[in-house]
Design an enzyme around this catalytic site. Structure first.
Site, PDB file in Angstrom:
ATOM      1  CE1 TYR A   1      -3.646   2.464   0.921  1.00  0.00           C
ATOM      2  CE2 TYR A   1      -2.241   3.111   2.750  1.00  0.00           C
ATOM      3  CZ  TYR A   1      -3.337   3.341   1.950  1.00  0.00           C
ATOM      4  OH  TYR A   1      -4.126   4.425   2.170  1.00  0.00           O
TER       5      TYR A   1
ATOM      6  CG  ASP B   1      -2.313  -4.539   5.160  1.00  0.00           C
ATOM      7  OD1 ASP B   1      -3.509  -4.883   5.154  1.00  0.00           O
ATOM      8  OD2 ASP B   1      -1.946  -3.363   4.941  1.00  0.00           O
TER       9      ASP B   1
HETATM   10  C1  PLP Z   1      -6.208   1.497   3.017  1.00  0.00           C
HETATM   11  C2  PLP Z   1      -5.118   0.544   3.330  1.00  0.00           C
HETATM   12  C3  PLP Z   1      -4.228   0.788   4.378  1.00  0.00           C
HETATM   13  C4  PLP Z   1      -4.296   2.040   5.215  1.00  0.00           C
HETATM   14  O1  PLP Z   1      -5.458   2.124   5.951  1.00  0.00           O
HETATM   15  P1  PLP Z   1      -6.143   3.518   6.408  1.00  0.00           P
HETATM   16  O2  PLP Z   1      -7.303   3.073   7.201  1.00  0.00           O
HETATM   17  O3  PLP Z   1      -6.497   4.263   5.159  1.00  0.00           O
HETATM   18  O4  PLP Z   1      -5.101   4.243   7.196  1.00  0.00           O
HETATM   19  C5  PLP Z   1      -3.255  -0.157   4.628  1.00  0.00           C
HETATM   20  N1  PLP Z   1      -3.143  -1.282   3.890  1.00  0.00           N
HETATM   21  C6  PLP Z   1      -3.983  -1.553   2.867  1.00  0.00           C
HETATM   22  C7  PLP Z   1      -3.810  -2.808   2.091  1.00  0.00           C
HETATM   23  C8  PLP Z   1      -4.994  -0.644   2.551  1.00  0.00           C
HETATM   24  O5  PLP Z   1      -5.813  -0.906   1.525  1.00  0.00           O
END
Ligand code: PLP
Length: 403
Positions: free
Chosen positions: A113, A186
């Protein structure tokens, strides 16, 4: 995850970690709209601060509504404990700042990201943390990047925005064999409904709750799930002292509300995305579709093994490249031109100029983010209506070339 736990997902997403008896029978967890909490005595306050006694202290540390969300997410992810944050980036930053010190090494995948990439590759090196990058779709190449100094291994699967799928079990086993690192995934694209990284050997799962888990495009929130000791360390350091990225009780309530329909929504996102990916792949203007549910996806077999369904995100490239892609995006009527993902509304964006503009052009080439790539978040609208919009915009994208 075993079969009975799978069946049980929606029940736990609706009822988990909340006992109405303690809340006057309220169907929904009440919103505890308070920044601070009273102690009966000085001794009780001291015991709560030292961790000897459970109980509320201050909403930056936790709050009863937030605690319900944390416990429910932990149950769904199969974790000992959970920690909520004011954003997904708050979760990632709190994890990184708690675990890493100057001289430590962080190993990340090629594709992250945009803001995670910027934190890892542009910010952390300024603080004496060495960041190494590898292609995690080829776990055999990780061995030379892992060592005694590797403290954290971080990746996304499927990776945002090019949909590379990483074998969590293979990467976690290798990292644990060759380093003392914790392995963090993630799992925003999947939610605990589609993928369970902890059961595959990961130590930590992070989510942007902003996306599918809340699902209604009205909250920014994040979470981290893992072992109790680690979660407590990150709560009392990363969250409380380093980032302050706490979640508001109102936002926790909204995420709890979204969670109730997560499984239903994900089934629909996935079904529509599969249909649209297949139609895009057959369209003459489209050069390549990146969707792990297609047989042609290089990690299709890993997706089938590791994910319940292939998800609601896809990306693709047009034969006529970037300019046709921009015309295509501008011709969309039902899809909304916007970043973010996982909402009821279908969204379209251009990673190179939007979410992944945190990469330099050279980095985008090295990290496999094509300039012409278009990312779609398939929403909950009628799938045929979505396809009509795409089909018409594809024609509009191509038409102008010939005139
Ligand atoms: C959107 C996103 C983030 C960050 O999240 P926020 O809530 O916007 O801070 C991190 N990792 C992935 C894969 C995302 O899609």
């Amino acid at each position: 995850m075993n079969a009975s736990a799978l069946e049980d997902f929606s029940t736990r997403a609706i009822h988990g970690a909340y006992d109405r008896a303690g809340h006057q029978g309220a169907l929904n967890p009440p919103i505890y709209w308070s920044s601070t909490f009273a102690f009966d005595s000085a001794a009780q306050g001291a015991a709560r601060f030292s961790g000897e006694a459970a109980g509320m202290i201050y909403t930056r540390v936790t709050n009863p509504t937030v605690q319900t969300l944390e416990a429910r997410l932990a149950e769904l992810e199969g974790a000992e404990a959970g920690l909520a944050f004011g954003s997904g980036m708050g979760a990632i930053a709190s994890l990184v700042w708690t675990l890493l010190r100057p001289g430590d090494e962080l190993l990340v995948d090629l594709t992250l990201y945009g803001c995670t990439h910027a934190l890892a590759n542009h910010v952390l090196p300024q603080f004496g943390i060495a960041v190494r990058t590898a292609d995690f779709t080829r776990p055999e190449t990780l061995a030379e990047q892992l060592g005694d100094r590797t403290r954290l291994v971080l990746f996304e699967t499927p990776a945002n925005p090019n949909m590379r799928v990483i074998d969590i079990e293979a990467v976690a086993a290798l990292a644990h064999r060759l380093s003392p690192a914790l392995v963090a995934v993630d799992s925003t694209y999947c939610t605990p409904y589609l993928q369970q990284p902890l059961a595959l050997g990961a130590d930590v799962v992070v989510h942007s709750l902003t996306k599918y888990i809340n699902g209604h495009g009205d909250v920014i929130a994040g979470a981290l799930l893992g072992r109790e000791v680690l979660v407590q360390q990150i709560r009392m350091q990363g969250l409380k002292e380093l980032t302050g990225a706490c979640l508001s009780p109102m936002d926790a309530f909204l995420v709890l509300r979204g969670l109730k329909t997560l499984a239903l929504r994900m089934d629909r996102h996935c079904q529509s995305a599969q249909r649209i990916a297949e139609r895009l792949a057959a369209h003459p203007a489209v050069a390549q579709v990146h969707y792990p549910g297609l047989d042609s996806h290089p990690q299709h077999a890993i997706c089938r093994r590791q994910m319940r369904q292939p998800g609601g995100m896809l990306s693709f490239e047009l034969k006529d490249g970037l300019e046709a892609g921009i015309r295509f995006i501008d011709a969309l009527r039902l899809f909304t031109r916007a970043v973010s993902l996982g909402d009821a509304e279908s969204l379209a964006q251009h990673p190179a100029s939007m979410t992944h503009s945190t990469y330099t052009p050279e980095e985008r080439i090295a990290h496999q983010i094509a300039e012409g790539l278009i990312r779609l978040s398939i929403g909950l609208e009628d799938a045929d209506a979505l396809w009509e919009d795409l089909d018409r915009a594809l024609a509009a994208g191509a038409a102008r070339l010939t005139t």
